[in-house]
Write a protein that holds these residues in place. Structure first.
Motif, mmCIF file in Angstrom:
data_model
loop_
_atom_site.group_PDB
_atom_site.id
_atom_site.type_symbol
_atom_site.label_atom_id
_atom_site.label_comp_id
_atom_site.label_asym_id
_atom_site.label_seq_id
_atom_site.Cartn_x
_atom_site.Cartn_y
_atom_site.Cartn_z
ATOM 1 N N SER A 35 -2.467 -34.797 0.135
ATOM 2 C CA SER A 35 -2.443 -34.233 1.506
ATOM 3 C C SER A 35 -1.010 -33.975 1.984
ATOM 4 N N GLY A 36 -0.043 -34.661 1.343
ATOM 5 C CA GLY A 36 1.351 -34.529 1.800
ATOM 6 C C GLY A 36 1.689 -35.518 2.905
ATOM 7 N N GLU A 37 0.684 -36.289 3.359
ATOM 8 C CA GLU A 37 0.962 -37.269 4.412
ATOM 9 C C GLU A 37 1.790 -38.421 3.862
ATOM 10 N N ARG A 38 2.619 -39.003 4.716
ATOM 11 C CA ARG A 38 3.484 -40.104 4.258
ATOM 12 C C ARG A 38 3.265 -41.329 5.137
ATOM 13 N N ALA A 39 3.586 -42.478 4.576
ATOM 14 C CA ALA A 39 3.555 -43.751 5.326
ATOM 15 C C ALA A 39 2.193 -44.016 5.960
ATOM 16 N N LEU A 40 1.142 -43.759 5.213
ATOM 17 C CA LEU A 40 -0.206 -44.145 5.643
ATOM 18 C C LEU A 40 -0.430 -45.613 5.288
ATOM 19 N N THR A 41 -1.434 -46.242 5.872
ATOM 20 C CA THR A 41 -1.716 -47.642 5.544
ATOM 21 C C THR A 41 -3.113 -47.768 4.948
ATOM 22 N N GLN A 42 -3.201 -48.393 3.817
ATOM 23 C CA GLN A 42 -4.487 -48.606 3.135
ATOM 24 C C GLN A 42 -5.285 -49.651 3.902
ATOM 25 N N GLY A 43 -6.567 -49.353 4.125
ATOM 26 C CA GLY A 43 -7.431 -50.335 4.793
ATOM 27 C C GLY A 43 -7.676 -51.538 3.892
ATOM 28 N N ARG A 44 -8.397 -52.520 4.442
ATOM 29 C CA ARG A 44 -8.614 -53.754 3.670
ATOM 30 C C ARG A 44 -9.846 -53.651 2.748
ATOM 31 N N GLU A 45 -10.633 -52.599 2.981
ATOM 32 C CA GLU A 45 -11.799 -52.415 2.119
ATOM 33 C C GLU A 45 -11.324 -52.008 0.722
ATOM 34 N N PRO A 46 -12.074 -52.331 -0.330
ATOM 35 C CA PRO A 46 -11.679 -51.840 -1.659
ATOM 36 C C PRO A 46 -11.557 -50.317 -1.662
ATOM 37 N N LEU A 47 -10.642 -49.807 -2.442
ATOM 38 C CA LEU A 47 -10.406 -48.363 -2.546
ATOM 39 C C LEU A 47 -11.464 -47.760 -3.468
ATOM 40 N N ARG A 48 -12.147 -46.721 -2.942
ATOM 41 C CA ARG A 48 -13.120 -45.990 -3.769
ATOM 42 C C ARG A 48 -12.682 -44.532 -3.848
ATOM 43 N N PHE A 49 -13.228 -43.797 -4.803
ATOM 44 C CA PHE A 49 -12.721 -42.455 -5.100
ATOM 45 C C PHE A 49 -13.805 -41.403 -4.865
ATOM 46 N N THR A 50 -13.437 -40.401 -4.027
ATOM 47 C CA THR A 50 -14.379 -39.311 -3.707
ATOM 48 C C THR A 50 -13.740 -37.944 -3.914
ATOM 49 N N GLY A 51 -12.546 -37.927 -4.494
ATOM 50 C CA GLY A 51 -11.848 -36.646 -4.695
ATOM 51 C C GLY A 51 -10.529 -36.906 -5.381
ATOM 52 N N GLU A 52 -9.752 -35.803 -5.625
ATOM 53 C CA GLU A 52 -8.439 -35.944 -6.260
ATOM 54 C C GLU A 52 -7.638 -36.979 -5.494
ATOM 55 N N THR A 53 -7.051 -37.911 -6.232
ATOM 56 C CA THR A 53 -6.303 -38.997 -5.609
ATOM 57 C C THR A 53 -4.958 -39.122 -6.303
ATOM 58 N N ASP A 54 -3.878 -39.082 -5.502
ATOM 59 C CA ASP A 54 -2.534 -39.177 -6.088
ATOM 60 C C ASP A 54 -1.670 -39.868 -5.041
ATOM 61 N N ARG A 55 -1.567 -41.178 -5.119
ATOM 62 C CA ARG A 55 -0.927 -41.965 -4.073
ATOM 63 C C ARG A 55 0.160 -42.865 -4.643
ATOM 64 N N VAL A 56 1.254 -42.976 -3.920
ATOM 65 C CA VAL A 56 2.324 -43.886 -4.304
ATOM 66 C C VAL A 56 2.371 -44.999 -3.250
ATOM 67 N N TYR A 57 1.928 -46.175 -3.649
ATOM 68 C CA TYR A 57 1.852 -47.324 -2.740
ATOM 69 C C TYR A 57 3.140 -48.131 -2.806
ATOM 70 N N ASP A 58 3.587 -48.619 -1.661
ATOM 71 C CA ASP A 58 4.711 -49.555 -1.612
ATOM 72 C C ASP A 58 4.112 -50.943 -1.762
ATOM 73 N N SER A 59 3.994 -51.396 -2.997
ATOM 74 C CA SER A 59 3.266 -52.640 -3.247
ATOM 75 C C SER A 59 3.720 -53.272 -4.552
ATOM 76 N N SER A 60 3.838 -54.580 -4.507
ATOM 77 C CA SER A 60 4.156 -55.352 -5.724
ATOM 78 C C SER A 60 2.941 -56.139 -6.194
ATOM 79 N N ALA A 61 1.796 -55.835 -5.576
ATOM 80 C CA ALA A 61 0.620 -56.708 -5.760
ATOM 81 C C ALA A 61 -0.128 -56.431 -7.063
ATOM 82 N N ARG A 62 -0.833 -57.425 -7.497
ATOM 83 C CA ARG A 62 -1.801 -57.335 -8.595
ATOM 84 C C ARG A 62 -2.971 -56.479 -8.121
ATOM 85 N N VAL A 63 -3.446 -55.630 -9.011
ATOM 86 C CA VAL A 63 -4.549 -54.727 -8.664
ATOM 87 C C VAL A 63 -5.706 -55.000 -9.625
ATOM 88 N N THR A 64 -6.923 -54.965 -9.108
ATOM 89 C CA THR A 64 -8.086 -55.108 -9.993
ATOM 90 C C THR A 64 -8.985 -53.887 -9.828
#
Ligand code: TA6
Length: 293
Positions: A188-217
């Motif tokens: 989308s070109g949007e910047r500095a969005l915040t991911q909600g606490r719900e698990p991330l699910r996929f419904t379309g093209e997804t290309d995101r750069v997260y500022d995160s050092s966390a473990r992902v499952t």
């Protein structure tokens, strides 16, 4: 590290798709890494099978990055900041690395491959460096990418361990660990969005750069497994699936392959790029495993 002949009990030097490769085996697991790009193409465990994804249309040739596995995006991520004619994601993934040797350490086999700056790389990246990829294969897979500044000037670099995970269907998996993380959305070109606490699910093209050092499952109920992507010294996580239209535009990506993969990339990109003083080193590691939910 044992010399580069390896030991046939855990390291086989083979040729696959016309490229030199190493087959590494330990603790019931097996990995395949090409010297081309030090490209890890497969990691299979006895309990959960193949954890990575590689396209059926992948091209195995000098100068071309293999579509799948864990390409090394170094020393820049995405398009070059100023010289758009340079290859996206840097040059490490299309350079021949040198096999430095392998040895057993406990229940794991550890193999090291290296790439040093040369007259070939200096025009692209005017710095002296040695990059080392250290693979630790056992019940888990550790991919550790170390960069040493062997020059007299500081050097900055970006890095992404661009891991393609194998999933049953990206529309039916859930990604946890990125809750509350701030991200830039490259679709989308949007910047500095915040991911909600719900698990991330996929419904379309997804290309995101997260500022995160966390473990992902990645919970994949259909495959009865949860993929775990741990990491150290990585401040950004890239999440990518091309979906339908972008998959069609990639010649080395089957039109119907996009549901079977999901990239979760341990990275240091953008503002999180690494600045290395002379004679210093930095290692970014991703640790990939699977568990039964
Ligand atoms: O990591 C996601 C990404 O940057 C996407 O934007 C897409 O370009 C992907 O990498 C693959 O890049 P490649 O140059 O390997 O086709």
């Amino acid at each position: 590290m044992q010399n580069s002949s390896g030991d046939a009990r855990h390291t086989e030097q083979i040729e696959a798709h016309g490229l030199k490769a190493l087959r590494l085996s330990a603790s019931g697991s097996e990995a395949l890494v090409y010297l081309h790009g030090a490209h890890l193409a497969s990691f299979r465990t006895s309990e959960h099978g193949e954890l990575l994804w590689t396209s059926e249309l992948a091209v195995y040739a000098p100068g071309k990055a293999i579509r799948g596995g864990v390409p090394l995006c170094f020393p820049w991520f995405g398009p070059h900041a100023t010289q758009s004619y340079l290859p996206a994601h840097g040059f490490a993934r299309t350079r021949e690395f040198r096999f430095e040797g392998s040895e057993m350490r406990g229940d794991n086999v550890v193999a090291e491959l290296s790439l040093s700056s040369s007259e070939d790389t200096l025009p692209l990246f005017p710095h002296s460096f040695t990059a080392r990829l250290r693979l630790t294969v056992g019940r888990e897979l550790s991919v550790a990418f170390e960069v040493e500044n062997t020059g007299v000037e500081p050097l900055d670099y970006e890095l992404a361990l661009h891991t393609y995970l194998g999933v049953s269907d990206v529309r039916h998996v859930e990604v946890s660990g990125l809750g509350d993380a701030v991200y830039d959305d490259k679709v989308s070109g949007e910047r500095a969005l915040t991911q909600g606490r719900e698990p991330l699910r996929f419904t379309g093209e997804t290309d995101r750069v997260y500022d995160s050092s966390a473990r992902v499952t990645v919970l994949d109920v259909a495959r009865k497994r949860r993929l775990v992507i741990d990491k150290t010294c990585s401040a950004t996580t890239v999440v990518w699936n091309p979906w339908i239209e972008k998959a069609k535009r990639m010649a080395d990506f089957g039109d119907d392959e996009w549901p079977g993969m999901l990239c979760i990339e341990a990275a240091n990109t953008g503002a999180r790029r690494i600045s290395l003083p002379p004679e210093s080193r930095h290692t970014t590691t991703t640790i990939i495993s699977a568990e039964t939910p």
